[in-house]
Design an enzyme around this catalytic site. Sequence first.
Site, PDB file in Angstrom:
ATOM      1  N   LYS A  34       8.448 -54.404  19.307  1.00  0.00           N
ATOM      2  CA  LYS A  34       7.426 -53.480  18.793  1.00  0.00           C
ATOM      3  C   LYS A  34       7.785 -53.076  17.364  1.00  0.00           C
ATOM      4  CE  LYS A  34       9.767 -49.573  20.927  1.00  0.00           C
ATOM      5  NZ  LYS A  34       9.647 -48.167  21.205  1.00  0.00           N
ATOM      6  N   ARG A 130       7.427 -38.267  29.163  1.00  0.00           N
ATOM      7  CA  ARG A 130       6.674 -38.800  28.031  1.00  0.00           C
ATOM      8  C   ARG A 130       5.496 -39.589  28.591  1.00  0.00           C
ATOM      9  NH1 ARG A 130       9.781 -42.619  23.672  1.00  0.00           N
ATOM     10  NH2 ARG A 130       9.640 -44.072  25.412  1.00  0.00           N
ATOM     11  N   TYR A 253      17.223 -36.677 -10.263  1.00  0.00           N
ATOM     12  CA  TYR A 253      16.345 -35.510 -10.056  1.00  0.00           C
ATOM     13  C   TYR A 253      17.121 -34.288  -9.595  1.00  0.00           C
ATOM     14  CZ  TYR A 253      12.092 -38.366 -10.291  1.00  0.00           C
ATOM     15  OH  TYR A 253      11.072 -39.182 -10.694  1.00  0.00           O
ATOM     16  N   MET A 301      12.023 -42.707  -5.729  1.00  0.00           N
ATOM     17  CA  MET A 301      11.060 -43.557  -5.017  1.00  0.00           C
ATOM     18  C   MET A 301      11.420 -45.047  -5.112  1.00  0.00           C
ATOM     19  SD  MET A 301       6.921 -43.817  -5.459  1.00  0.00           S
ATOM     20  CE  MET A 301       6.524 -42.194  -4.882  1.00  0.00           C
TER      21      MET A 301
HETATM   22  C1  LIG Z   1       9.802 -47.954  26.838  1.00  0.00           C
HETATM   23  C2  LIG Z   1      10.905 -48.554  26.036  1.00  0.00           C
HETATM   24  N1  LIG Z   1      11.669 -49.498  26.598  1.00  0.00           N
HETATM   25  C3  LIG Z   1      12.686 -50.067  25.919  1.00  0.00           C
HETATM   26  C4  LIG Z   1      12.980 -49.716  24.623  1.00  0.00           C
HETATM   27  C5  LIG Z   1      14.134 -50.365  23.921  1.00  0.00           C
HETATM   28  O1  LIG Z   1      15.172 -49.436  23.788  1.00  0.00           O
HETATM   29  P1  LIG Z   1      16.450 -49.746  22.893  1.00  0.00           P
HETATM   30  O2  LIG Z   1      15.934 -50.040  21.525  1.00  0.00           O
HETATM   31  O3  LIG Z   1      17.218 -48.468  22.913  1.00  0.00           O
HETATM   32  O4  LIG Z   1      17.143 -50.894  23.519  1.00  0.00           O
HETATM   33  C6  LIG Z   1      12.215 -48.712  24.008  1.00  0.00           C
HETATM   34  C7  LIG Z   1      12.549 -48.313  22.645  1.00  0.00           C
HETATM   35  O5  LIG Z   1      12.106 -47.374  22.074  1.00  0.00           O
HETATM   36  C8  LIG Z   1      11.152 -48.121  24.730  1.00  0.00           C
HETATM   37  O6  LIG Z   1      10.382 -47.172  24.191  1.00  0.00           O
END
Ligand SMILES: Cc1ncc(COP(=O)(O)O)c(C=O)c1O
Length: 356
Positions: A34, A130, A253, A301
Amino acid sequence: MSRSTRAIIDPDALRTNYRQLKPANGAGAIAVIKADAYGHGAVFVARALGAECDCFAVAICEEAVPLRAAGIVHPVLILEGPHDAEDCNIAARENFILMVHNRYQLNWLSKLSDTKRPRVWLKVDTGMHRLGFAPDEIATLFEEYQWLKRTECVLASHFACADEPQDDFNTHQFARFNEVAETLGLPICMANSAATLTQPMSQGMWCRLGIGLYGASPVNGVSAEEYGLVAAMQLKAQVIALHNVARGESVGYGRDWVAPRDSVIATVGIGYADGYPRHCPSGTPVIIRGQRAPLVGRVSMDMITIDVTGIEGVALQDDVELWGARLPVDEVAGWAGTISYELISRVSSRVPRDSR
Ligand SMILES: Cc1ncc(COP(=O)(O)O)c(C=O)c1O
């Protein structure tokens, strides 16, 4: 176009880390790609892992569709499930697996026939609060939504404190989760990178590997190297200016940093618009000519300034490593008061990705 700021991605490191993390007990390993594979490039990472990867995961359908367009044929798990009814159709068409966490999603899926319905996993909320159904709701769902019995359903959950293996909450969450899964006789998917390494009992049928795949440490207080993980990203830029700054003069800065001695300051072509964290304070290390040099003054930046006093031969166009194999991203994240996840996933689109 000449600015040489780059994120160099190492496909061998990705493969090494995947093999290092994949459980020996035969559990499937899902590569979490992701957020453009935590900044590494989702299609690039998917291709680098290739056939040896069991499955990929992304957060949302929009991240999965380009994988298919790029010819990636693996199963793809959508961690947030569908955001609307159309996502269910897309998932069925593209053979995505939906991780479903609420009844809206189940109701959209109920409207589809068995042959037009994508594969569904159920997310159980074991304490993260969550996403997910309450553990004692799962059995009822199988009664209410009879079609669930006809899918190859996997129960999934997520640890809140996996990066702290000693935390009792891990045991508590797993016990709640496993009880439901055993009662219903369903396979499980719970472990992230940290839990895969430190809580083998949670590996189940599938684990989800994110941060470890990219070579950063999943566990607080333990280095990536100790787990045999290799940095998959090197962030680098070049020296674009050099100045002699007299003792007592300030740099950058806000005049935050004042030279304690006559100093040589190198200006480097990377800034917070590239994803180098603005919160890095003076003293944050970078690597130049094989040596550590400290950041001095505020991050701008497009530029940072580093103190190269006493480092032999520093010249314009010298390479500077901001993080990578010689400077763990976990260490830089510590200086910035954040975690490696944020640093690597926020390298901006202005920084071209190259392959080693
Ligand atoms: C639902 C879910 N599963 C697995 C992972 C992977 O976790 P990690 O990057 O700590 O291995 C994430 C990461 O944010 C997640 O949100």
